[in-house]
Design an enzyme around this catalytic site. Structure first.
Site, mmCIF file in Angstrom:
data_model
loop_
_atom_site.group_PDB
_atom_site.id
_atom_site.type_symbol
_atom_site.label_atom_id
_atom_site.label_comp_id
_atom_site.label_asym_id
_atom_site.label_seq_id
_atom_site.Cartn_x
_atom_site.Cartn_y
_atom_site.Cartn_z
ATOM 1 N N ALA A 5 -0.586 5.054 9.443
ATOM 2 C CA ALA A 5 -0.370 3.614 9.233
ATOM 3 C C ALA A 5 -0.645 2.819 10.511
ATOM 4 O O ALA A 5 -1.328 1.782 10.475
ATOM 5 C CB ALA A 5 1.066 3.385 8.778
ATOM 6 N N GLY A 52 0.795 -1.234 0.000
ATOM 7 C CA GLY A 52 0.000 0.000 0.000
ATOM 8 C C GLY A 52 0.823 1.278 0.000
ATOM 9 O O GLY A 52 2.043 1.275 -0.217
ATOM 10 N N HIS A 63 21.100 7.850 31.798
ATOM 11 C CA HIS A 63 21.883 9.034 31.436
ATOM 12 C C HIS A 63 23.149 8.610 30.700
ATOM 13 O O HIS A 63 23.776 7.651 31.108
ATOM 14 C CB HIS A 63 22.274 9.803 32.708
ATOM 15 C CG HIS A 63 23.172 10.969 32.426
ATOM 16 N ND1 HIS A 63 22.707 12.130 31.869
ATOM 17 C CD2 HIS A 63 24.523 11.111 32.593
ATOM 18 C CE1 HIS A 63 23.724 12.967 31.725
ATOM 19 N NE2 HIS A 63 24.832 12.373 32.145
#
Ligand code: NAI
Length: 465
Positions: free
Chosen positions: A319, A39, A444
């Site tokens: 989507a 698609g 971090h």
């Protein structure tokens, strides 16, 4: 041929629904009119555009290698090679979907599908027409670019998302009408490839569905990058000149300015593909301005006929929404439990630089809904990983309700904002509060630490800003 479930359209909604149907043990068929499965998203949407974006990101570093202590002589961007890389990625994934159909024993039927009513679907191909029977039908026919009335796209001058993905050289100048996701993504990509880019938007701001602060930040970043932006602007008298396109633009201040460009991209929205799929034969299916109305189970007014993805009324054309709706439709068809789509838990992801990720209510929507809104904001400028990667524009914005610390919405614009939004979507789906997120330890140095800081900022307690 008789099937338990037939899906019309093989985009991310359709092919995923077919797989889920097969997983439930249903005899399943997937009808597709194009030669390859996948698609719009795979062939002319999400996947190829993000492949082009990846090259833009790498190219950015090449343009300014000194910033990272590197040197590099005369780097070149070869658009045909960039396009080939993009196409290879698309082709690989199209093959992957075909493989998945085989693995799940889904019959792929090539041709144009049309509902005939009474659980029958006609499939027309160059070999002729055949009729298949289905206990359940899932309409997943998607959408196509809307055009400005009187204009026709062509490969050379007036482009949509389809034609622009076939360019073999970087246009000197690119005019873009529409500053929704399609418009701003191509603006960001082609500016970085070297085009002179102008964006015309009729509403007062870029990405109008996003939080206003996000629109402002994107406008600031685009202007800094040298993209010309005209909001509140109206294009008219669009003409091909032989070497490009000429048009008149009525600017927000009322002045009319003639503009010219080598290429024009029209990105003014997408219309659902529901016109020629036989809906007149299934009178129970109700349509609103071309979009199909469905219930929480994705079922239309016609028992056994479901609709998912870009054809559906009331959910954004994305989507991942199509895929999620496909899961609901198939579960409902076989009587399995499902969770209906909650609009407020759908992530938005816009692949500009800086990138945008958002979920839930904007600050304005939260206020309009009567919430006692508390906002926490943290800039990427104060995030060390953002400095390390050299992209420190933007911020994380938390919209919460003061009473219990309910998270109403999260809006990110910044480096990889479209990836960082994942944490916020999970938090909202799990109904975590601002306090839960403050107690969630963020590694971090990471970009997503900015979310932890923004949650702290709701109480005015961000550490690094
Ligand atoms: P859109 O509806 O999101 O945006 C179109 C924009 O064009 C609007 O801001 C509208 O105000 C403006 N507009 C309409 N007519 C105009 C005119 N005559 N002059 C100036 N401005 C005009 O449509 P878009 O960007 O084409 O995207 C279509 C769909 O595909 C959207 O639902 C979008 O969310 C989805 N999409 C999502 C992506 C993503 O999530 N990254 C990427 C590409 C598309």
């Amino acid at each position: 041929m008789a099937y338990d479930l037939v899906v019309v359209g093989s985009g991310p909604g359709g092919y995923s629904a077919a797989i889920r149907s097969a997983q439930y043990g249903l005899k399943t068929a997937l009808i597709e009119k194009e030669p390859k499965l996948g698609g719009t998203c795979l062939h002319v949407g999400c996947v190829p555009t993000k492949a082009l974006l990846q090259t833009a990101e790498v190219w950015d570093y090449f343009k300014n290698p000194g910033e990272q202590g590197l040197s590099c002589e005369n780097p070149q961007l070869h658009l045909p090679n960039v396009m080939k890389r993009k196409q290879d990625i698309v082709d690989k994934h199209a093959k992957g979907i075909t493989g998945l159909m085989r693995k799940n024993k889904i019959d792929v039927i090539a041709g144009y599908g049309k509902l005939l009513g009474g659980g029958r679907v006609e499939v027309t191909s160059p070999e002729g027409a055949r009729v298949i029977e289905a206990k359940n039908i899932v309409i997943a026919t998607g959408s196509e670019a809307r055009m400005i009335p009187g204009l026709e796209p062509d490969p050379d001058f007036i482009l949509t998302n389809v034609e622009i993905l076939k360019l073999q050289s970087v246009p000197k100048s690119l005019l873009i009408i529409g500053a929704g996701a399609v418009g701003v993504e191509f603006a960001s990509i082609f500016k970085r490839y070297g085009s002179e880019v102008t964006v015309l938007e009729m509403l007062p701001r870029l990405v109008p569905v996003e939080d206003e602060d996000v629109s402002k930040e994107l406008e600031k970043a685009f202007k800094k990058a040298g993209i010309r932006i005209e909001t509140g602007a109206k294009a008219s008298d669009i003409q091909r000149t032989g070497t490009g396109v000429a048009l008149n633009v009525t600017l927000a201040n009322g002045k009319v300015e003639p503009m010219q460009a080598e290429k024009l991209l029209v990105a003014v929205g997408r219309k659902p593909n529901t016109e020629n799929i036989g809906l007149q034969n299934v009178p129970g299916v109700q349509v609103d301005r071309g979009f199909i109305k469905v219930g929480p189970d994705q079922q239309t007014g016609e028992p056994g006929v479901y609709a998912i993805g870009d054809v559906v009324a009331g959910t954004p054309q994305l989507a991942h929404v199509a895929t999620a709706e496909g899961m609901v439709a198939v579960a409902a068809a076989v009587g399995k439990p499902y969770t209906a789509i909650n609009r407020n838990r759908i992530p938005g992801a816009t692949y500009t630089e800086p990138g945008i990720g958002s979920v839930g209510l904007t600050e304005a929507q939260a206020k309009a809904a009567g919430h006692d809104v508390k906002v926490g904001k943290f800039p990427f400028l104060a995030n060390s990983k953002a400095s390390i990667i050299g992209h420190h524009e933007g911020f994380v914005k938390i919209v919460s309700d003061a009473k219990y610390g309910e998270i109403l919405g999260v809006h990110i614009i910044g480096p990889h904002g479209y990836e960082l939004i994942a944490e916020a979507v999970t938090a909202m789906e799990a109904e975590a509060t601002v306090d839960t997120m403050i107690n969630t330890i963020h590694a971090h140095p990471t970009l997503y630490e900015a979310l932890g800081e923004a949650f702290n900022a709701v109480y005015g307690r961000a550490i690094n800003f």
